[in-house]
Design an enzyme around this catalytic site. Structure first.
Site, mmCIF file in Angstrom:
data_model
loop_
_atom_site.group_PDB
_atom_site.id
_atom_site.type_symbol
_atom_site.label_atom_id
_atom_site.label_comp_id
_atom_site.label_asym_id
_atom_site.label_seq_id
_atom_site.Cartn_x
_atom_site.Cartn_y
_atom_site.Cartn_z
ATOM 1 N N SER A 243 0.828 -1.194 0.000
ATOM 2 C CA SER A 243 0.000 0.000 0.000
ATOM 3 C C SER A 243 0.869 1.253 0.000
ATOM 4 C CB SER A 243 -0.933 -0.056 1.211
ATOM 5 O OG SER A 243 -2.004 0.830 1.048
ATOM 6 N N ASP A 470 -8.807 -4.047 -6.412
ATOM 7 C CA ASP A 470 -8.312 -3.450 -5.174
ATOM 8 C C ASP A 470 -9.074 -2.153 -4.907
ATOM 9 O OD1 ASP A 470 -6.750 -1.980 -3.253
ATOM 10 O OD2 ASP A 470 -5.028 -3.238 -3.751
ATOM 11 N N HIS A 498 -7.400 -5.810 -0.948
ATOM 12 C CA HIS A 498 -6.274 -4.885 -1.034
ATOM 13 C C HIS A 498 -4.969 -5.634 -0.851
ATOM 14 C CE1 HIS A 498 -3.892 -1.361 -0.826
ATOM 15 N NE2 HIS A 498 -3.799 -1.297 0.491
#
Length: 529
Positions: A243, A470, A498
């Site tokens: 991320s 995602d 994710h």
């Protein structure tokens, strides 16, 4: 009150590694669309010529930084069995290093277990910004024994985060009130209440964090990573970032391309986008994720959002939010489930499809007047403990983002003008994303960064991983980052949730492990399901 630019690691939705990004960014791309490197118009990908490329730093270490690069760490046992911890010094300001203002950054490691030749130190970061890398390392990462055998596993809480000079902003009770603030204002009075909350939050950060607030940028955190690399005795940096951790890792590669060893960037950000584009893309990403959840939900007879269609499920969820806005429901404690807390709870479950059954149950409870379940999801997202205390993640997060890039909007009028495009991106969540993107407009420290491409020319092969559905880091961002990085290969996971590494796909895990262990890059265009 969930803010925009939301990210989360590959841990389950209930884990304490939730990620949230406040709405701060800058740049020159169009807020609604841009062109891919191939010239094809695609939302979320900016034309390469519209953003300058991040310039590498000189290879030679400045004399003023030598004391930091030459320091010796004093390790001691800590936390989980087998882990060691230490404190590393870093300059508050790399342009003006001074021992009087040095930061003390927390580092943890677990030495390679063998068998096999040790490759180096593998730094990990779960994202945020604001998530504790040390907690992540000790609790979740990495799963494969083969990786633990060949690498010293290392984590450093970035400056301003957790154990590393943490940014603080509000008391726990003040944070409770802040998280309940209405982020979908329906009147001028509610708009004033929202902007007042943003101002109070920013004022609290300024008064409690002081000079630190101007020195928690991603570029500074990447420079800290290079100091750690040197202190650990590694010529090359080995790294796995998820991320926001992909932005941190890519920034490192851009600053120090010759020092990149093996680098995995999973759930990638596109650093060339301005904040309005980022928020618009994320609104669309969460809409995609919700539609996937809804498509699954309506297959079940007990779906609390009906069984007619995905669009109807969206309308029913929006109706629930509207009802909670007017009449919050009981939760079994003093706090009631407001629209803002319920929305955050739904966001939390969008990061991992394994949370979908629980989300169905909790939505049903909320519709019947019991908000306990969605409140628990919201609390896990905010890292609120049962005793009412908050981790510092929600303070470090806007501190980093509002410094990295300029605000998406500078006034409520700008938000109002953008509402149609956000509603189009996500009929259910768009308004929330638009108003949340206003928070950095009131930040007490001016941004030091700008949107930029990252090419990292001369870097060793880098592996970028993207998930097609995602919610927080849309797949087009992974495609864009892989196109920017001169040595990148894109590995695609066709699925939900994710990030992809360590989430159950043997195809993804085998490809990433082969790269980390042997340097084997997956074939171009490789897709996993």
């Amino acid at each position: 009150m969930a803010t925009s630019r939301l990210f989360r690691t590959s841990a389950a939705a209930f884990a304490a590694t939730a990620l949230l990004i406040s709405g701060c960014s800058s740049g020159s791309s169009s807020p609604d669309s841009a062109a891919s490197p191939s010239g094809r118009t695609e939302a979320g990908v900016q034309r390469p010529a519209e953003a300058a490329s991040l310039a590498p730093l000189p290879a030679a270490t400045p004399s003023g930084l030598r004391p930091y690069y030459d320091q010796k760490l004093s390790w001691h046992p800590c936390g989980v069995a087998g882990f060691e911890c230490a404190t590393m010094k870093a300059p508050l300001d790399y342009a003006k290093p001074s021992a009087d203002t040095d930061l003390k950054l927390a580092v943890a490691r677990k030495k390679a277990t063998g068998p096999g030749r040790r490759i180096g130190s593998l730094q990990v970061n779960p994202g945020g910004p604001g998530a504790s890398a040390i907690d992540y390392l000790q609790q979740y990462a990495p799963q494969p024994a083969a990786i633990r055998a060949r690498y010293d596993m290392v984590a450093m809480d970035p400056r301003g985060v957790a154990r590393s000079a943490p940014v603080e902003c509000l008391s726990n009770k003040q944070m409770d009130r802040y998280t309940q603030t209405d982020v979908t204002p329906d009147s001028p009075a509610e708009v004033n209440k929202l902007t007042s909350a943003y101002r109070s939050f920013a004022k609290g950060c300024a008064s409690r964090a002081g000079k630190l607030l101007g020195h928690v940028s991603t570029i500074e955190a990447a420079r800290d990573m290079d100091v750690l690399r040197a202190v650990l005795g590694d010529k090359k940096a080995y790294y796995v970032g998820a991320s926001y951790g992909t932005f941190l890792g890519a920034t490192y590669a851009g600053l120090y391309p010759s020092r990149v060893g093996r680098m995995v960037l999973d759930g990638a950000l596109n650093p060339a986008l301005d904040s309005r584009t980022v928020n618009l893309n994320q609104a669309a990403g969460f809409d995609t994720a919700f539609r996937a959840f809804a498509a699954d939900c309506i297959k079940h007879k007990d779906c609390p959002l009906g069984t007619k269609s995905v669009d109807d499920a969206g309308r029913q969820l929006a109706a629930l939010f509207k009802k909670l806005d007017a009449h919050p429901v009981a939760t079994g404690e003093q706090r009631k489930l407001t629209e803002s807390l319920a929305t955050t709870g739904v966001f939390a479950a969008m990061y991992d499809q394994r949370a979908w059954p629980v989300l169905r149950e909790y939505i049903a409870q909320a519709k019947s007047g019991n908000g306990r379940g969605l409140l628990s999801l919201s609390d896990s997202y905010y890292e609120r403990e049962p005793n009412g205390t908050y981790a510092n993640q929600m303070y470090a997060n806007p501190a980093v983002n509002c410094l990295d890039l300029a605000t998406a909007f500078t006034s409520p009028d700008q938000v109002r003008a953008a509402l149609p495009s956000f509603r189009k991106a996500s009929p259910v969540f768009g308004v929330n994303f638009a108003w949340s993107a206003l928070n950095c407009a009131y930040w007490p420290v001016k941004p030091t960064g700008t949107a930029h491409r990252i090419e990292a020319k001369g870097a060793a092969p880098i592996l970028v991983v993207g998930t097609t559905r995602d919610p927080a880091t849309p797949y087009v961002w992974a495609k864009a980052l892989a196109a920017q990085l001169s040595s990148a290969t894109l590995l695609t996971y066709e699925g939900d949730g994710h990030t992809a590494y360590g989430r159950g796909s043997k195809c993804i895990d085998n490809a990433v492990n082969a790269y980390l262990l042997n340097g084997t890059v997956p074939p171009k265009g490789k897709h996993c399901k």
